[in-house]
Design a protein around this motif. Structure first.
Motif, mmCIF file in Angstrom:
data_model
loop_
_atom_site.group_PDB
_atom_site.id
_atom_site.type_symbol
_atom_site.label_atom_id
_atom_site.label_comp_id
_atom_site.label_asym_id
_atom_site.label_seq_id
_atom_site.Cartn_x
_atom_site.Cartn_y
_atom_site.Cartn_z
ATOM 1 N N MET A 1 0.821 -1.197 0.000
ATOM 2 C CA MET A 1 0.000 0.000 0.000
ATOM 3 C C MET A 1 0.861 1.255 0.000
ATOM 4 S SD MET A 1 -2.990 0.868 2.655
ATOM 5 C CE MET A 1 -3.762 -0.694 2.879
ATOM 6 N N VAL A 2 1.891 1.228 0.836
ATOM 7 C CA VAL A 2 2.716 2.419 1.006
ATOM 8 C C VAL A 2 3.655 2.627 -0.173
ATOM 9 C CG1 VAL A 2 4.357 3.570 2.504
ATOM 10 C CG2 VAL A 2 2.669 2.064 3.486
ATOM 11 N N LYS A 3 4.175 1.527 -0.717
ATOM 12 C CA LYS A 3 5.300 1.664 -1.645
ATOM 13 C C LYS A 3 4.918 2.289 -2.989
ATOM 14 C CE LYS A 3 5.234 -3.082 -3.414
ATOM 15 N NZ LYS A 3 4.316 -3.771 -2.535
ATOM 16 N N THR A 4 3.616 2.426 -3.234
ATOM 17 C CA THR A 4 3.213 2.924 -4.552
ATOM 18 C C THR A 4 3.418 4.427 -4.717
ATOM 19 O OG1 THR A 4 1.001 3.000 -3.650
ATOM 20 C CG2 THR A 4 1.527 1.127 -5.053
ATOM 21 N N MET A 5 3.592 5.166 -3.652
ATOM 22 C CA MET A 5 3.670 6.623 -3.775
ATOM 23 C C MET A 5 4.890 7.170 -3.056
ATOM 24 S SD MET A 5 -0.319 7.080 -2.943
ATOM 25 C CE MET A 5 0.047 8.358 -1.836
ATOM 26 N N ARG A 6 5.819 7.725 -3.815
ATOM 27 C CA ARG A 6 7.012 8.284 -3.183
ATOM 28 C C ARG A 6 7.366 9.617 -3.817
ATOM 29 N NH1 ARG A 6 11.048 3.095 -3.158
ATOM 30 N NH2 ARG A 6 9.488 1.624 -2.548
ATOM 31 N N GLY A 7 8.099 10.390 -3.075
ATOM 32 C CA GLY A 7 8.780 11.529 -3.660
ATOM 33 C C GLY A 7 7.905 12.732 -3.976
ATOM 34 N N GLN A 8 6.612 12.712 -3.643
ATOM 35 C CA GLN A 8 5.819 13.912 -3.904
ATOM 36 C C GLN A 8 5.694 14.727 -2.622
ATOM 37 O OE1 GLN A 8 3.483 10.968 -5.114
ATOM 38 N NE2 GLN A 8 3.116 11.602 -7.210
ATOM 39 N N VAL A 53 3.631 16.799 3.160
ATOM 40 C CA VAL A 53 4.398 15.577 3.378
ATOM 41 C C VAL A 53 5.754 15.957 3.957
ATOM 42 C CG1 VAL A 53 5.444 13.587 2.261
ATOM 43 C CG2 VAL A 53 3.204 14.387 1.507
ATOM 44 N N ALA A 54 6.028 15.497 5.166
ATOM 45 C CA ALA A 54 7.303 15.828 5.821
ATOM 46 C C ALA A 54 8.459 15.245 5.021
ATOM 47 C CB ALA A 54 7.314 15.256 7.233
ATOM 48 N N ASN A 55 9.621 15.880 5.194
ATOM 49 C CA ASN A 55 10.835 15.475 4.489
ATOM 50 C C ASN A 55 11.103 13.992 4.513
ATOM 51 O OD1 ASN A 55 12.155 17.271 3.044
ATOM 52 N ND2 ASN A 55 13.624 17.881 4.610
ATOM 53 N N SER A 56 10.992 13.424 5.714
ATOM 54 C CA SER A 56 11.435 12.038 5.871
ATOM 55 C C SER A 56 10.345 11.044 5.507
ATOM 56 C CB SER A 56 11.883 11.794 7.305
ATOM 57 O OG SER A 56 10.813 12.128 8.162
ATOM 58 N N LEU A 57 9.159 11.547 5.131
ATOM 59 C CA LEU A 57 8.066 10.623 4.820
ATOM 60 C C LEU A 57 7.660 10.748 3.360
ATOM 61 C CD1 LEU A 57 5.881 11.214 7.981
ATOM 62 C CD2 LEU A 57 7.300 9.240 7.518
ATOM 63 N N THR A 58 6.787 9.845 2.937
ATOM 64 C CA THR A 58 6.254 9.885 1.575
ATOM 65 C C THR A 58 4.756 10.120 1.687
ATOM 66 O OG1 THR A 58 5.654 7.571 1.556
ATOM 67 C CG2 THR A 58 7.919 8.108 0.913
ATOM 68 N N PRO A 59 4.100 10.538 0.580
ATOM 69 C CA PRO A 59 2.640 10.697 0.637
ATOM 70 C C PRO A 59 1.969 9.418 1.118
ATOM 71 C CG PRO A 59 3.480 11.616 -1.402
ATOM 72 C CD PRO A 59 4.642 10.940 -0.732
ATOM 73 N N GLY A 60 2.520 8.267 0.686
ATOM 74 C CA GLY A 60 1.939 6.983 1.105
ATOM 75 C C GLY A 60 1.896 6.835 2.601
ATOM 76 N N GLN A 61 3.018 7.182 3.255
ATOM 77 C CA GLN A 61 3.053 7.026 4.715
ATOM 78 C C GLN A 61 2.135 8.015 5.414
ATOM 79 O OE1 GLN A 61 7.082 7.590 4.860
ATOM 80 N NE2 GLN A 61 7.581 5.466 4.619
ATOM 81 N N VAL A 62 2.115 9.246 4.883
ATOM 82 C CA VAL A 62 1.253 10.263 5.508
ATOM 83 C C VAL A 62 -0.193 9.789 5.429
ATOM 84 C CG1 VAL A 62 0.420 12.641 5.350
ATOM 85 C CG2 VAL A 62 2.853 12.151 5.054
#
Length: 450
Positions: A1-8, A53-62
């Motif tokens: 679920m989380v891994k699909t969204m990064r870097g935004q 989205v905080a620096n250390s997190l990804t949209p997925g985690q948020v």
């Protein structure tokens, strides 16, 4: 679920859509009723859109975090306890369908009140249609250590309740638990009877007992009981089965009453005060990923990882001191079983507790072996030949083959480090909480040297 969204940098309509689809599927699989799922998804979307989205997190985690918090909030903030603040006896009316586990729950609640709240408890059965239910309550109340008030099928439920109340007052009982009749389906006669009991007794708590395995049916039952009675709390039974307990979300939303207890085993002490935070993770089948993210960020020493990466990159070998540091990192993060508690349920189930205990012992043994070596041996493992192995084994209280096994594991790790030339190591560590990487599940235990 989380891994699909990064870097935004923020959550937008487009990057949220796929993930919400997965959340929707997870809730439906957990048996949450469709109208409740629609409602929930709409609330999450509203909260999530535009969230930074905080620096250390990804949209997925948020988004995982928002979903988790919203789930927990929907099921009740924190822990809701019983309200016993009244002139004794405090009366608790138990309501629910036949087969939901009302009678055993009454006994479990008796045990809870005696042990946790130090109360003197009396139980009575107003189920005049099933003599077996009256006998069952007698048996389980005795097991729980409470007092039981006799009743029989030729009495009226109202008369039984009043006689029990009179006895409770005369014998200085703190809490009177009234087990009511259940039917296999909701019918008007049952509802009229329980409404009459409620009006007669004016209980401080009216608890609705519902089977977590009921899934979609739970919502109709909940609606009928809410219309008939002013429910003050819910007890979710049979949470020890395969069900993910999505009924909790449905019932909570339909009744508006807090979930106060969860039946987690058939034993007499198998009743837990309901914890919305923990249950939220269970419903999504993703364990407490939010806590795992926090744990990993807190536990990983990025500076140490960077130093190690630079050392390896600059041609310095990966030695046993570095290996020991990796083991210490693992321990800082709560050890293997500490991490296991927070993994998704399917993963956690695969790694049984016995395996975990063994892994924890192995980690401790490895530490003991390395600490029995001299500083020179740790820096230059190639020096460790037969006589040194015997000395190290004796110092650590293990067999020589254990020392050999550790050295083999170390060599594998060393080989991996050489291949990475340090760069890969940093990537791995970043996955475990680096500044811009994904502190999620991706790296397994590899970044920790296991």
């Amino acid at each position: 679920m989380v891994k699909t969204m990064r870097g935004q940098a923020r959550i937008t309509e487009s990057n949220v859509q796929d993930m919400l689809r997965e959340v929707r599927m997870a809730l439906l699989e957990a048996d949450v009723a469709l109208p409740v799922v629609r409602d929930f998804i709409a609330r999450v979307k509203e909260r999530a859109l535009g969230a930074e989205v905080a620096n250390s997190l990804t949209p997925g985690q948020v988004l995982v975090s928002i979903v988790h918090k919203e789930l927990a909030a929907t099921m009740g903030e924190g822990v809701a306890d019983l309200n016993l603040a009244t002139q004794p006896p405090a009366i608790i009316l138990m309501a629910g369908l036949q087969g939901a586990g009302k009678t055993t729950t009454t006994a479990k609640l008796t045990r809870h009140l005696i042990e946790r709240r130090k109360k003197k408890v009396l139980t009575v059965s107003a189920d005049v249609y099933r003599p077996a239910a009256i006998e069952q309550l007698k048996t389980v109340t005795k097991q729980a250590g409470g007092e039981w008030f006799p009743s029989s099928g030729d009495q009226k439920p109202r008369d039984i309740a009043l006689a029990a109340l009179d006895y409770a007052k005369k014998h200085f009982i703190d809490v009177l638990l009234v087990d009511t009749a259940g039917r296999l389906a909701i019918d008007e006669a049952l509802m009229a009877e329980i409404r009459d009991l409620h009006a007669t007794l004016d209980p401080v708590e009216t608890l609705f007992v519902v089977d977590a395995m009921q899934g979609q049916d739970a919502i109709n039952t909940a609606r009928a009981f809410k219309e008939a009675l002013p429910l003050t709390g819910i007890v979710l039974t049979k949470l020890d089965g395969d069900s993910r307990g999505g009924a909790a979300l449905s019932v909570r939303q339909i009744t508006g009453a807090p979930i106060k207890f969860a039946g987690v085993s058939e034993k007499i002490d198998g009743l837990e005060v309901f914890d919305a935070e923990r249950h939220a993770g269970r419903v999504l089948g993703m364990g407490d990923i939010v806590a795992l993210v926090e744990e990993v960020q807190k536990g990983v020493d990025i500076e140490a990882a960077q130093k190690l990466a630079e050392k390896v990159k600059g041609g310095g070998g990966f030695d046993l001191d570095d290996f020991l540091a990796q083991i210490s990192q693992m321990k800082k993060m709560g050890g293997l079983s500490g991490l296991l508690d927070k993994l998704p349920t399917e993963l956690a189930a695969k790694a049984g507790q016995a395996d975990m205990n063994k892994a924890e012992r192995d980690v401790r043994r490895m530490e003991g072996i390395i600490r029995s070596m001299t500083p020179l041996e740790r820096r230059k493992p190639e020096l460790i030949k037969a006589s040194r192995k015997r000395r190290i084994a004796a110092g650590a209280g293990v067999q020589v083959q254990e020392v050999n096994r550790l050295l083999n594991q170390f060599e594998q790790m060393q080989g991996m480090m050489k291949k990475m030339k340090g760069g890969g190591l940093m990537k791995m560590m970043k996955r475990f909480g680096g500044k811009k990487g994904l502190p999620g599940m991706g790296g397994g235990m590899g970044g920790m040297g296991f």
